[in-house]
Design an enzyme around this catalytic site. Structure first.
Site, PDB file in Angstrom:
ATOM      1  N   ARG A  13       0.848  -1.201   0.000  1.00  0.00           N
ATOM      2  CA  ARG A  13       0.000   0.000   0.000  1.00  0.00           C
ATOM      3  C   ARG A  13       0.876   1.241   0.000  1.00  0.00           C
ATOM      4  NH1 ARG A  13      -0.598   4.687   2.344  1.00  0.00           N
ATOM      5  NH2 ARG A  13      -0.266   3.699   4.394  1.00  0.00           N
ATOM      6  N   ASP A  14       1.493   1.568   1.133  1.00  0.00           N
ATOM      7  CA  ASP A  14       2.381   2.738   1.164  1.00  0.00           C
ATOM      8  C   ASP A  14       3.525   2.559   0.173  1.00  0.00           C
ATOM      9  OD1 ASP A  14       3.822   5.056   1.959  1.00  0.00           O
ATOM     10  OD2 ASP A  14       3.050   4.865   3.980  1.00  0.00           O
ATOM     11  N   HIS A  17       3.504   4.027  -3.459  1.00  0.00           N
ATOM     12  CA  HIS A  17       3.929   5.389  -3.806  1.00  0.00           C
ATOM     13  C   HIS A  17       5.294   5.388  -4.488  1.00  0.00           C
ATOM     14  CE1 HIS A  17       0.712   7.634  -1.885  1.00  0.00           C
ATOM     15  NE2 HIS A  17       0.886   6.980  -0.755  1.00  0.00           N
ATOM     16  N   SER A 167       3.333  10.860   8.904  1.00  0.00           N
ATOM     17  CA  SER A 167       3.273  10.885   7.437  1.00  0.00           C
ATOM     18  C   SER A 167       4.400  11.693   6.813  1.00  0.00           C
ATOM     19  CB  SER A 167       1.941  11.481   6.974  1.00  0.00           C
ATOM     20  OG  SER A 167       0.858  10.923   7.652  1.00  0.00           O
ATOM     21  N   HIS A 196       3.143   4.311  12.812  1.00  0.00           N
ATOM     22  CA  HIS A 196       3.443   4.287  11.377  1.00  0.00           C
ATOM     23  C   HIS A 196       4.501   5.353  11.143  1.00  0.00           C
ATOM     24  CE1 HIS A 196       2.422   3.839   7.018  1.00  0.00           C
ATOM     25  NE2 HIS A 196       2.819   5.112   6.981  1.00  0.00           N
ATOM     26  N   HIS A 198       7.830   7.161   9.063  1.00  0.00           N
ATOM     27  CA  HIS A 198       8.544   7.365   7.797  1.00  0.00           C
ATOM     28  C   HIS A 198       9.984   7.733   8.119  1.00  0.00           C
ATOM     29  CE1 HIS A 198       5.706   7.034   4.371  1.00  0.00           C
ATOM     30  NE2 HIS A 198       4.816   7.118   5.353  1.00  0.00           N
ATOM     31  N   TYR A 287       3.977  16.095   3.736  1.00  0.00           N
ATOM     32  CA  TYR A 287       3.384  14.780   3.460  1.00  0.00           C
ATOM     33  C   TYR A 287       4.281  14.007   2.488  1.00  0.00           C
ATOM     34  CZ  TYR A 287      -0.684  11.659   2.741  1.00  0.00           C
ATOM     35  OH  TYR A 287      -1.554  10.603   2.702  1.00  0.00           O
TER      36      TYR A 287
END
EC number: 4.1.3.39
Length: 349
Positions: A13-14, A17, A167, A196, A198, A287
């Site tokens: 999913r992520d 990108h 995010s 979650h 990054h 983001y």
């Protein structure tokens, strides 16, 4: 630590990108098999921007969400299939279709100030038998206490787990610690918490470890860090670190290492790493999925990607405002032309 950590993979999913949502169903199946064999607890599957994210605004996927979910459901035997929905992009009908295709966990994502728009989707997910998870994006933009109150709303709608979601990859360990403590102080004891992270400031692993130290139950990560910006916390690295700490993660580290290097990393058309552009995301609190859009705008208008990203951060743009990236680029072009014109006039004086 005796408790079993819940390992939530987001490669499908992520990670979408990182390759502009172009996973083939064959690639999705191969990645899912590797993850399932390594015994992760859940595998999230969707367009990078969630159910129905394929669009002119976010970029069209190589397949539909349902095609990807069905492909993964056809091969997994252990892991639960999760999917992501952003209210306003996906609908309850899309949740139903995802459930029918094999998804059993609905992760309902909103901006960190907008938990109230998740009510319909969380309640519907519970109604049809899905596990409902609240996902508060851009969590660095709210104070710990205010963020916890937003999580409390999601809990009241039926979410059994609520996430701190970095995010922008903009938070440090103290930021994570403060938010996890606020969650634990505010939510019911039986409500789980998740992280979650990054990797834009290279803190994805450190932040995930700190979250677990504060009682976090679920950790998102992806093979080779496959994800928006500099990627997510790399799954195989987190598991190695967790093993060194003596934590019970229940996965096969070496299978994950092989899957990261042999299957996922070769798919990247742009290295998923901390570099000038992705570092700017974390530094400016932008983001992470804005990266590829900003790079495209910079190329088209003869600008530096970093300049676009920093201006987006200054304007506090959030997920869903991808269309504003071109506006920012045009404003920067106008400012450049004005400065050039002013310089020319000064030379004549």
């Amino acid at each position: 630590m005796d408790k079993k950590l819940y390992i939530s993979d987001v490669t499908l999913r992520d990670g979408s990108h990182a390759i502009r949502h172009q996973y083939s169903v064959a690639q999705a199946r191969r990645i899912a098999i590797a993850l399932d064999d390594a015994r992760v607890d859940s595998i999230e599957v969707a367009h990078g921007d969630g159910l129905q994210g394929g669009s002119f605004n976010y970029g069209f996927g190589a397949h539909t969400d349902i095609e990807w979910i069905k492909a993964v459901a056809s091969v997994v035997k252990h892991a639960k299939i999760a999917t992501l929905l952003l209210p306003g992009i996906g609908t309850v009908r899309d949740l139903r279709a995802a459930y029918d295709a094999g998804a059993r966990i609905a992760r309902v994502a909103t901006h960190c100030t907008e938990a109230d728009i998740s009510r319909q989707h969380i309640e519907y997910a519970r109604e049809i038998g899905m596990e409902a998870v609240g996902f508060l994006m851009m969590s660095h933009m709210q104070t710990p206490r205010a963020l916890a109150e937003q999580a409390k709303l999601m809990e009241s709608y039926g979410a059994t787990c609520c996430y701190v979601v970095d995010s922008g990859g903009a938070m440090n360990m103290n930021d994570i610690r403060d938010r996890m403590r606020a969650f634990k102080d505010t939510l019911r004891p039986e409500t789980q918490t998740g992280i979650h992270a990054h990797h834009n400031l290279s803190l994805g692993i450190a932040n995930s470890i700190v979250a677990v130290e504060e009682g976090c139950d679920r950790v998102d990560a992806s093979l080779a860090g496959m994800g928006a910006g500099a990627g997510n916390a790399p799954l195989e690295v987190f598991i190695a670190a967790a093993a060194r700490l003596g934590w019970n993660h229940g996965t096969d580290l070496y299978r994950l290492m092989d899957a990261a290097d042999d299957i996922v990393r070769p798919l990247q058309d742009r290295p998923v790493r901390v570099d000038r552009e992705t570092l700017a995301l974390g530094y400016a609190g932008v983001y992470s999925s804005f990266l590829r859009h900003a790079e495209r705008a910079a190329s088209k208008y003869g600008l530096k990607t970093v300049d676009i990203l920093v201006e987006l951060g200054r304007r506090r743009m959030v997920g869903g405002q991808e269309d504003m990236i071109v506006d920012v680029a045009l404003d920067l072009c106008g400012a450049r032309e004005f400065a050039s014109s002013a310089s020319g006039r000064a030379d004549l004086i």
